[in-house]
Scaffold this motif. Structure first.
Motif, short mmCIF file in Angstrom:
data_model
loop_
_atom_site.label_atom_id
_atom_site.label_comp_id
_atom_site.label_asym_id
_atom_site.label_seq_id
_atom_site.Cartn_x
_atom_site.Cartn_y
_atom_site.Cartn_z
N ASP A 84 0.83 -1.21 0.00
CA ASP A 84 0.00 0.00 0.00
C ASP A 84 0.86 1.26 0.00
OD1 ASP A 84 -2.39 -1.39 -0.06
OD2 ASP A 84 -2.61 -1.41 2.13
N GLU A 85 1.95 1.25 0.78
CA GLU A 85 2.86 2.39 0.81
C GLU A 85 3.57 2.58 -0.53
OE1 GLU A 85 4.33 2.61 5.43
OE2 GLU A 85 4.96 0.88 4.24
N ILE A 86 3.94 1.47 -1.16
CA ILE A 86 4.57 1.53 -2.49
C ILE A 86 3.59 2.15 -3.50
CG2 ILE A 86 5.41 0.15 -4.43
CD1 ILE A 86 6.54 -1.82 -2.30
N ASN A 87 2.35 1.67 -3.49
CA ASN A 87 1.34 2.19 -4.42
C ASN A 87 1.07 3.67 -4.16
OD1 ASN A 87 0.94 -0.09 -5.98
ND2 ASN A 87 -0.49 -0.98 -4.51
#
Length: 99
Positions: A84-87
């Motif tokens: 989620d953080e990457i996205n």
């Protein structure tokens, strides 16, 4: 032979880099410009190719870049980063690019 003054305007950073490189070559900027001018007159052309070619991307340079980014990621996110953080990072970068 009579001497003439020749004035050139250029970015400060470029001038400093050029001056430093000339010193490395054991000459000053005036000597370097004179060498360039003599080569242009002698050859009746710019004595080098001027182009904007695409940088060559090899497997080796791609792997070096990947490893550098991986090490930087491990340093900046020692506990990892979630999908989620990457996205969220990808979406933020895309939003900045579109603006």
């Amino acid at each position: 032979m009579a001497q003439a003054t020749f004035s050139v305007r250029m970015d400060d950073s470029l001038k400093n880099q050029f001056e430093s490189l000339c010193v490395d070559f054991g000459m000053n900027m005036t000597t370097a410009i004179n060498i360039f001018a003599k080569a242009v007159v002698r050859e009746r052309r710019i004595p080098f190719e001027i182009s904007a070619s695409e940088p060559e991307i090899t497997r080796e340079t791609a792997m070096q870049t990947f490893m550098m980014l991986r090490n930087q990621s491990l340093k900046n996110f020692p506990n990892g980063i979630s999908l989620d953080e990457i996205n969220a990072e990808i979406n933020a970068a895309r939003s900045e690019r579109e603006t």
